[in-house]
Design a protein around this motif. Sequence first.
Motif, PDB file in Angstrom:
ATOM      1  N   ALA A 178     -18.629  66.981  53.518  1.00 42.51           N
ATOM      2  CA  ALA A 178     -19.360  67.228  52.269  1.00 42.51           C
ATOM      3  C   ALA A 178     -18.595  68.188  51.374  1.00 42.51           C
ATOM      4  O   ALA A 178     -18.545  68.012  50.150  1.00 42.51           O
ATOM      5  CB  ALA A 178     -20.754  67.768  52.577  1.00 42.51           C
ATOM      6  N   MET A 179     -17.984  69.213  51.967  1.00 42.12           N
ATOM      7  CA  MET A 179     -17.176  70.157  51.198  1.00 42.12           C
ATOM      8  C   MET A 179     -16.000  69.451  50.538  1.00 42.12           C
ATOM      9  O   MET A 179     -15.772  69.571  49.332  1.00 42.12           O
ATOM     10  CB  MET A 179     -16.664  71.265  52.108  1.00 42.12           C
ATOM     11  CG  MET A 179     -15.644  72.191  51.463  1.00 42.12           C
ATOM     12  SD  MET A 179     -14.818  73.305  52.633  1.00 42.12           S
ATOM     13  CE  MET A 179     -13.843  72.151  53.604  1.00 42.12           C
ATOM     14  N   ALA A 180     -15.254  68.675  51.322  1.00 38.16           N
ATOM     15  CA  ALA A 180     -14.068  68.012  50.791  1.00 38.16           C
ATOM     16  C   ALA A 180     -14.425  66.989  49.722  1.00 38.16           C
ATOM     17  O   ALA A 180     -13.696  66.817  48.746  1.00 38.16           O
ATOM     18  CB  ALA A 180     -13.291  67.356  51.933  1.00 38.16           C
ATOM     19  N   ALA A 181     -15.547  66.303  49.902  1.00 39.06           N
ATOM     20  CA  ALA A 181     -15.942  65.241  48.969  1.00 39.06           C
ATOM     21  C   ALA A 181     -16.220  65.759  47.564  1.00 39.06           C
ATOM     22  O   ALA A 181     -16.211  64.989  46.601  1.00 39.06           O
ATOM     23  CB  ALA A 181     -17.168  64.509  49.508  1.00 39.06           C
ATOM     24  N   ALA A 188     -18.275  61.093  57.009  1.00 37.88           N
ATOM     25  CA  ALA A 188     -17.414  60.707  55.889  1.00 37.88           C
ATOM     26  C   ALA A 188     -18.038  59.572  55.098  1.00 37.88           C
ATOM     27  O   ALA A 188     -18.046  59.569  53.854  1.00 37.88           O
ATOM     28  CB  ALA A 188     -16.036  60.307  56.406  1.00 37.88           C
ATOM     29  N   ALA A 189     -18.592  58.588  55.795  1.00 38.89           N
ATOM     30  CA  ALA A 189     -19.237  57.459  55.129  1.00 38.89           C
ATOM     31  C   ALA A 189     -20.404  57.910  54.263  1.00 38.89           C
ATOM     32  O   ALA A 189     -20.607  57.418  53.145  1.00 38.89           O
ATOM     33  CB  ALA A 189     -19.721  56.454  56.169  1.00 38.89           C
ATOM     34  N   GLU A 190     -21.163  58.873  54.762  1.00 34.91           N
ATOM     35  CA  GLU A 190     -22.372  59.314  54.050  1.00 34.91           C
ATOM     36  C   GLU A 190     -22.077  60.072  52.763  1.00 34.91           C
ATOM     37  O   GLU A 190     -22.971  60.264  51.941  1.00 34.91           O
ATOM     38  CB  GLU A 190     -23.235  60.157  54.997  1.00 34.91           C
ATOM     39  CG  GLU A 190     -23.883  59.317  56.096  1.00 34.91           C
ATOM     40  CD  GLU A 190     -24.642  60.129  57.117  1.00 34.91           C
ATOM     41  OE1 GLU A 190     -24.443  61.380  57.163  1.00 34.91           O
ATOM     42  OE2 GLU A 190     -25.426  59.537  57.883  1.00 34.91           O
ATOM     43  N   THR A 191     -20.836  60.485  52.559  1.00 38.75           N
ATOM     44  CA  THR A 191     -20.486  61.117  51.279  1.00 38.75           C
ATOM     45  C   THR A 191     -20.433  60.092  50.146  1.00 38.75           C
ATOM     46  O   THR A 191     -20.470  60.469  48.972  1.00 38.75           O
ATOM     47  CB  THR A 191     -19.117  61.816  51.350  1.00 38.75           C
ATOM     48  OG1 THR A 191     -18.080  60.829  51.510  1.00 38.75           O
ATOM     49  CG2 THR A 191     -19.063  62.824  52.493  1.00 38.75           C
ATOM     50  N   GLY A 192     -20.306  58.804  50.492  1.00 36.87           N
ATOM     51  CA  GLY A 192     -20.168  57.762  49.481  1.00 36.87           C
ATOM     52  C   GLY A 192     -18.754  57.591  48.961  1.00 36.87           C
ATOM     53  O   GLY A 192     -18.489  56.707  48.140  1.00 36.87           O
ATOM     54  N   LYS A 193     -17.835  58.409  49.452  1.00 37.98           N
ATOM     55  CA  LYS A 193     -16.436  58.300  49.038  1.00 37.98           C
ATOM     56  C   LYS A 193     -15.741  57.176  49.810  1.00 37.98           C
ATOM     57  O   LYS A 193     -16.232  56.693  50.835  1.00 37.98           O
ATOM     58  CB  LYS A 193     -15.710  59.619  49.313  1.00 37.98           C
ATOM     59  CG  LYS A 193     -16.263  60.814  48.544  1.00 37.98           C
ATOM     60  CD  LYS A 193     -15.873  60.767  47.079  1.00 37.98           C
ATOM     61  CE  LYS A 193     -16.295  62.037  46.361  1.00 37.98           C
ATOM     62  NZ  LYS A 193     -15.792  62.092  44.975  1.00 37.98           N
TER      63      LYS A 193
END
Length: 273
Positions: free
Chosen positions: A103-106, A128-133
């Motif tokens: 979440a921080m990186a996204a 990672a998937a849940e960030t939407g990126k």
Amino acid sequence: MEKMLKDLFANQQYDENNFFLIAGPCVVESEELLMEVADKVSGICKNLGIPYVFKSSYRKANRTSASSFTGLGDETALQLLKKTGDTYKLPVTSDVHAHDETAMAAKYIDILQIPAFLCRQTDLLVAAAETGKIVNVKKGQFVSGPSMKFAAEKIRNAGNNKVILTERGNSFGYQDLVVDYRNIPWMKEHGAPVVMDCTHSLQQPNQTSGVTGGNPQLIGTISKAAIASGADGLFIETHPNPAVAKSDGANMLKLDLLEGLLQQLVKLRKAVI
């Protein structure tokens, strides 16, 4: 897949039949380094019609020696990555190492890169998937191309269809890697763009010096074979002076050699598509 890439490169003019490039210095060393590399590479890619993603690691969590450089600090490095992307209107990518980093990186980057050693870490892939990126998963040195379908499924089952898969060689003994180019078409069967990591596939890990070795003189060989095998993109770490780089200098391409190589690869791409 096509829409994902078109959205990613919406701010760039490029040849839609070209491969895309992910490139930059291994780790964020300074703002000056990031800007120098981004300026040089973005100019080359614009002239050659290559869509370009800027890459640098905000932190190096996987180091052989405890004395190796790991980064300037997460927030500091991520801010510099975002500034570089904003300045040159480029999408930016970097590695994430744990589920609580995503979440921080996204907030700062456009593609979350999953390191090869962590390609089976379910909690990391799902976070990672849940960030939407976009999530770019590097194939582990111990994993086959066909089995990477499970990594892609974990991301898609979490509600994110924006997946890239990257080939980076397989372990061969203790201090070498080899590339099985069958993995490129095999991973394309999973419905994701496939990238060839042309620098890390030439690493020579587990050196007794505590510093990973490499064979950068073979980057051209690896990249040409990847284009001929149908890779959608190439990953090439590059530095103005690899000899003084703070991470992976032994297998990075010297920056002034990049343009000539990309010119050859563009010609090869036109011949094989």
